[in-house]
Motif scaffolding. Structure first.
Motif, PDB file in Angstrom:
ATOM      1  N   HIS A 111     -50.557   7.559 -51.167  1.00 16.81           N
ATOM      2  CA  HIS A 111     -50.042   7.640 -49.748  1.00 16.81           C
ATOM      3  C   HIS A 111     -48.824   8.483 -49.924  1.00 16.81           C
ATOM      4  CE1 HIS A 111     -52.610   4.339 -48.151  1.00 16.81           C
ATOM      5  NE2 HIS A 111     -52.400   4.102 -49.295  1.00 16.81           N
ATOM      6  N   THR A 112     -48.813   9.646 -49.286  1.00 17.32           N
ATOM      7  CA  THR A 112     -47.590  10.723 -49.257  1.00 17.32           C
ATOM      8  C   THR A 112     -47.308  10.942 -48.002  1.00 17.32           C
ATOM      9  OG1 THR A 112     -48.790  12.657 -49.305  1.00 17.32           O
ATOM     10  CG2 THR A 112     -49.088  11.574 -51.453  1.00 17.32           C
ATOM     11  N   THR A 113     -46.002  11.585 -47.830  1.00 21.45           N
ATOM     12  CA  THR A 113     -45.833  12.247 -46.690  1.00 21.45           C
ATOM     13  C   THR A 113     -46.812  13.215 -45.941  1.00 21.45           C
ATOM     14  OG1 THR A 113     -44.330  13.933 -48.022  1.00 21.45           O
ATOM     15  CG2 THR A 113     -43.247  11.782 -47.134  1.00 21.45           C
ATOM     16  N   ALA A 114     -47.442  13.739 -46.788  1.00 22.61           N
ATOM     17  CA  ALA A 114     -48.493  14.881 -46.302  1.00 22.61           C
ATOM     18  C   ALA A 114     -49.714  14.015 -46.071  1.00 22.61           C
ATOM     19  CB  ALA A 114     -48.715  16.016 -47.187  1.00 22.61           C
ATOM     20  N   PHE A 151     -49.000  17.324 -57.198  1.00 21.59           N
ATOM     21  CA  PHE A 151     -48.444  17.234 -55.940  1.00 21.59           C
ATOM     22  C   PHE A 151     -47.434  18.603 -55.618  1.00 21.59           C
ATOM     23  CE2 PHE A 151     -49.196  13.210 -57.620  1.00 21.59           C
ATOM     24  CZ  PHE A 151     -49.459  12.497 -56.649  1.00 21.59           C
ATOM     25  N   SER A 154     -45.009  19.700 -50.118  1.00 22.59           N
ATOM     26  CA  SER A 154     -45.336  18.849 -48.900  1.00 22.59           C
ATOM     27  C   SER A 154     -45.303  17.438 -49.324  1.00 22.59           C
ATOM     28  CB  SER A 154     -46.629  19.352 -48.403  1.00 22.59           C
ATOM     29  OG  SER A 154     -47.758  18.903 -49.076  1.00 22.59           O
ATOM     30  N   HIS A 155     -45.228  17.043 -50.544  1.00 20.92           N
ATOM     31  CA  HIS A 155     -45.447  15.489 -50.955  1.00 20.92           C
ATOM     32  C   HIS A 155     -43.915  15.137 -51.023  1.00 20.92           C
ATOM     33  CE1 HIS A 155     -49.542  17.057 -52.029  1.00 20.92           C
ATOM     34  NE2 HIS A 155     -49.730  16.341 -50.985  1.00 20.92           N
ATOM     35  N   VAL A 159     -44.217   8.430 -52.885  1.00 23.77           N
ATOM     36  CA  VAL A 159     -45.342   8.095 -53.030  1.00 23.77           C
ATOM     37  C   VAL A 159     -45.998   6.683 -53.529  1.00 23.77           C
ATOM     38  CG1 VAL A 159     -47.684   9.033 -54.141  1.00 23.77           C
ATOM     39  CG2 VAL A 159     -45.687  10.717 -53.812  1.00 23.77           C
TER      40      VAL A 159
END
Length: 210
Positions: A111-114, A151, A154-155, A159
Protein backbone atom coordinates in the motif's frame (compact mmCIF):
# COMPACT_ATOMS: atom_id res chain seq x y z
CA UNK A 1 58.23 -1.39 -11.18
CA UNK A 2 55.51 -0.65 -13.70
CA UNK A 3 52.15 0.59 -12.60
CA UNK A 4 48.98 0.56 -14.65
CA UNK A 5 45.90 2.68 -14.32
CA UNK A 6 42.48 1.44 -15.26
CA UNK A 7 39.44 3.48 -16.21
CA UNK A 8 36.11 1.95 -15.39
CA UNK A 9 33.54 1.96 -18.16
CA UNK A 10 30.08 3.36 -17.54
CA UNK A 11 28.73 -0.20 -17.57
CA UNK A 12 31.21 -1.33 -14.92
CA UNK A 13 30.35 1.67 -12.77
CA UNK A 14 26.66 0.82 -13.08
CA UNK A 15 27.29 -2.77 -11.98
CA UNK A 16 29.36 -1.64 -8.99
CA UNK A 17 26.70 0.91 -8.05
CA UNK A 18 24.00 -1.76 -8.21
CA UNK A 19 26.01 -4.16 -6.04
CA UNK A 20 26.73 -1.45 -3.46
CA UNK A 21 23.07 -0.42 -3.37
CA UNK A 22 21.91 -4.03 -2.96
CA UNK A 23 24.42 -4.50 -0.16
CA UNK A 24 23.27 -1.35 1.64
CA UNK A 25 19.66 -2.49 1.39
CA UNK A 26 20.62 -5.85 2.86
CA UNK A 27 22.43 -4.16 5.75
CA UNK A 28 19.33 -2.11 6.56
CA UNK A 29 17.04 -5.16 6.58
CA UNK A 30 15.38 -6.06 9.86
CA UNK A 31 13.36 -9.13 10.89
CA UNK A 32 9.59 -8.77 10.82
CA UNK A 33 6.85 -11.23 11.71
CA UNK A 34 3.12 -11.60 12.09
CA UNK A 35 0.67 -14.26 13.22
CA UNK A 36 -2.70 -14.46 11.49
CA UNK A 37 -5.79 -16.64 11.71
CA UNK A 38 -7.35 -17.93 8.49
CA UNK A 39 -10.60 -19.84 8.02
CA UNK A 40 -9.91 -22.67 5.57
CA UNK A 41 -12.33 -25.14 3.95
CA UNK A 42 -11.22 -28.79 4.26
CA UNK A 43 -12.86 -31.82 2.64
CA UNK A 44 -14.93 -34.04 4.94
CA UNK A 45 -14.45 -31.85 8.05
CA UNK A 46 -15.54 -28.43 6.75
CA UNK A 47 -14.08 -25.06 7.69
CA UNK A 48 -11.21 -25.00 10.16
CA UNK A 49 -9.18 -22.14 11.63
CA UNK A 50 -5.45 -22.38 10.95
CA UNK A 51 -2.73 -20.09 12.27
CA UNK A 52 -0.08 -18.75 9.88
CA UNK A 53 3.14 -17.50 11.50
CA UNK A 54 5.08 -15.51 8.89
CA UNK A 55 8.64 -14.17 9.20
CA UNK A 56 10.94 -12.29 6.80
CA UNK A 57 13.61 -9.57 6.66
CA UNK A 58 12.58 -6.22 5.17
CA UNK A 59 14.36 -2.84 5.13
CA UNK A 60 13.19 -0.04 7.37
CA UNK A 61 14.12 2.56 4.73
CA UNK A 62 14.32 2.10 0.96
CA UNK A 63 16.38 4.90 -0.59
CA UNK A 64 15.68 6.24 -4.08
CA UNK A 65 18.70 6.62 -6.34
CA UNK A 66 18.91 10.31 -7.36
CA UNK A 67 20.12 9.26 -10.83
CA UNK A 68 16.78 7.74 -11.83
CA UNK A 69 14.45 8.37 -8.85
CA UNK A 70 13.93 4.65 -8.27
CA UNK A 71 14.73 2.00 -5.71
CA UNK A 72 14.62 -1.77 -6.04
CA UNK A 73 13.44 -3.93 -3.20
CA UNK A 74 15.36 -7.16 -3.70
CA UNK A 75 13.65 -10.58 -3.50
CA UNK A 76 12.91 -11.45 0.13
CA UNK A 77 12.97 -14.94 1.64
CA UNK A 78 9.72 -15.60 3.49
CA UNK A 79 9.23 -18.39 6.00
CA UNK A 80 5.91 -19.55 7.37
CA UNK A 81 4.70 -22.02 9.95
CA UNK A 82 1.09 -23.12 9.55
CA UNK A 83 -0.47 -24.52 12.70
CA UNK A 84 -2.96 -27.19 11.58
CA UNK A 85 -5.79 -28.03 14.03
CA UNK A 86 -6.25 -31.50 15.49
CA UNK A 87 -9.54 -32.05 13.62
CA UNK A 88 -7.71 -31.69 10.30
CA UNK A 89 -5.12 -34.21 11.49
CA UNK A 90 -7.92 -36.66 12.27
CA UNK A 91 -9.52 -36.13 8.87
CA UNK A 92 -6.23 -36.77 7.06
CA UNK A 93 -5.53 -39.89 9.10
CA UNK A 94 -9.03 -41.21 8.30
CA UNK A 95 -7.98 -41.72 4.66
CA UNK A 96 -4.50 -43.02 5.58
CA UNK A 97 -2.71 -39.80 4.63
CA UNK A 98 0.68 -39.72 6.38
CA UNK A 99 2.47 -36.81 4.65
CA UNK A 100 1.49 -33.27 3.68
CA UNK A 101 3.06 -31.60 0.62
CA UNK A 102 2.05 -28.76 -1.68
CA UNK A 103 2.27 -25.01 -2.21
CA UNK A 104 0.81 -22.15 -0.17
CA UNK A 105 0.08 -18.96 -2.11
CA UNK A 106 0.33 -15.89 0.11
CA UNK A 107 -1.60 -13.02 -1.48
CA UNK A 108 0.13 -9.80 -0.40
CA UNK A 109 -0.20 -6.10 -1.24
CA UNK A 110 2.06 -3.06 -0.96
CA UNK A 111 0.00 0.00 0.00
CA UNK A 112 1.76 3.16 -1.24
CA UNK A 113 0.94 6.82 -1.71
CA UNK A 114 0.46 6.06 -5.42
CA UNK A 115 -1.83 3.08 -4.91
CA UNK A 116 -1.64 -0.66 -4.31
CA UNK A 117 0.90 -3.11 -5.78
CA UNK A 118 0.46 -6.89 -5.63
CA UNK A 119 3.40 -8.88 -4.27
CA UNK A 120 2.11 -12.44 -4.11
CA UNK A 121 4.48 -15.14 -2.86
CA UNK A 122 4.47 -18.90 -3.47
CA UNK A 123 5.66 -20.89 -0.46
CA UNK A 124 6.76 -24.49 -0.96
CA UNK A 125 5.36 -26.63 1.84
CA UNK A 126 8.03 -28.78 3.43
CA UNK A 127 7.14 -32.46 3.28
CA UNK A 128 5.62 -32.94 6.73
CA UNK A 129 4.75 -36.18 8.47
CA UNK A 130 1.33 -36.12 10.08
CA UNK A 131 1.80 -37.05 13.75
CA UNK A 132 0.10 -40.24 14.88
CA UNK A 133 1.56 -40.67 18.35
CA UNK A 134 0.14 -37.45 19.81
CA UNK A 135 -3.03 -35.43 19.59
CA UNK A 136 -3.49 -31.70 19.10
CA UNK A 137 -2.41 -29.15 16.49
CA UNK A 138 0.83 -29.64 14.56
CA UNK A 139 3.16 -27.39 12.56
CA UNK A 140 3.62 -27.42 8.78
CA UNK A 141 6.61 -25.28 7.65
CA UNK A 142 6.90 -23.59 4.26
CA UNK A 143 9.35 -21.26 2.54
CA UNK A 144 9.39 -19.07 -0.56
CA UNK A 145 10.76 -15.88 -2.07
CA UNK A 146 8.74 -12.69 -2.42
CA UNK A 147 9.45 -11.15 -5.85
CA UNK A 148 11.51 -7.98 -6.27
CA UNK A 149 9.64 -4.69 -6.56
CA UNK A 150 10.75 -1.33 -7.95
CA UNK A 151 9.50 1.87 -6.32
CA UNK A 152 9.81 5.39 -7.75
CA UNK A 153 9.31 8.93 -6.48
CA UNK A 154 5.53 8.58 -6.76
CA UNK A 155 5.81 6.13 -3.87
CA UNK A 156 7.61 8.52 -1.52
CA UNK A 157 6.52 8.07 2.09
CA UNK A 158 5.21 5.16 4.13
CA UNK A 159 4.68 1.78 2.44
CA UNK A 160 2.67 -0.96 4.16
CA UNK A 161 2.81 -4.64 3.18
CA UNK A 162 -0.33 -6.59 4.09
CA UNK A 163 -1.09 -10.30 3.97
CA UNK A 164 -4.58 -10.49 2.50
CA UNK A 165 -5.36 -14.08 1.59
CA UNK A 166 -3.95 -17.60 1.66
CA UNK A 167 -4.60 -20.29 -0.92
CA UNK A 168 -3.22 -23.77 -0.30
CA UNK A 169 -2.79 -26.37 -3.03
CA UNK A 170 -2.29 -29.55 -1.02
CA UNK A 171 -1.20 -33.03 -2.04
CA UNK A 172 -1.44 -35.50 0.83
CA UNK A 173 0.38 -38.81 0.49
CA UNK A 174 -0.03 -42.30 1.93
CA UNK A 175 2.87 -44.13 3.53
CA UNK A 176 3.81 -45.75 0.19
CA UNK A 177 4.14 -42.32 -1.48
CA UNK A 178 0.93 -42.52 -3.50
CA UNK A 179 -1.71 -39.81 -3.27
CA UNK A 180 -4.35 -40.39 -0.60
CA UNK A 181 -7.94 -41.05 -1.79
CA UNK A 182 -10.21 -38.23 -2.95
CA UNK A 183 -11.37 -35.79 -1.82
CA UNK A 184 -8.53 -35.40 0.68
CA UNK A 185 -5.62 -36.54 -1.49
CA UNK A 186 -5.43 -33.40 -3.62
CA UNK A 187 -7.45 -30.26 -3.00
CA UNK A 188 -7.27 -26.48 -2.95
CA UNK A 189 -8.22 -24.58 0.18
CA UNK A 190 -9.01 -20.92 -0.52
CA UNK A 191 -8.70 -19.52 2.98
CA UNK A 192 -10.26 -16.32 4.30
CA UNK A 193 -8.50 -13.96 6.67
CA UNK A 194 -10.44 -13.83 9.91
CA UNK A 195 -11.86 -10.32 10.29
CA UNK A 196 -10.62 -7.83 12.86
CA UNK A 197 -6.91 -8.66 12.67
CA UNK A 198 -3.98 -6.37 11.96
CA UNK A 199 -2.66 -7.99 8.76
CA UNK A 200 0.30 -5.63 8.23
CA UNK A 201 3.50 -7.67 7.92
CA UNK A 202 5.83 -4.67 7.71
CA UNK A 203 6.11 -0.96 6.98
CA UNK A 204 9.03 1.00 5.55
CA UNK A 205 9.80 4.44 4.20
CA UNK A 206 10.59 5.18 0.55
CA UNK A 207 12.82 8.25 0.70
CA UNK A 208 15.76 10.06 -0.85
CA UNK A 209 19.15 9.63 0.84
CA UNK A 210 19.84 11.99 3.72
Amino acid sequence: MNTKSYKLSAAHKAVISTVLFASSQSLMAAPVSTELDFLCPFPLIGEQTIIAKITADYPEILELAPSDDSARLNPVTVEAITVVPDKARQGLSFVDATTITGVAHSMNTFHTTAGMISNNTDLTIESTTIPTDEIGPFNVPAQGVAPAQVFDNSHLGLVKLTVDDLIMDLKNLKIDGTVAPAPVGEFTADCELVAGQDNVLTTFQVAYPG
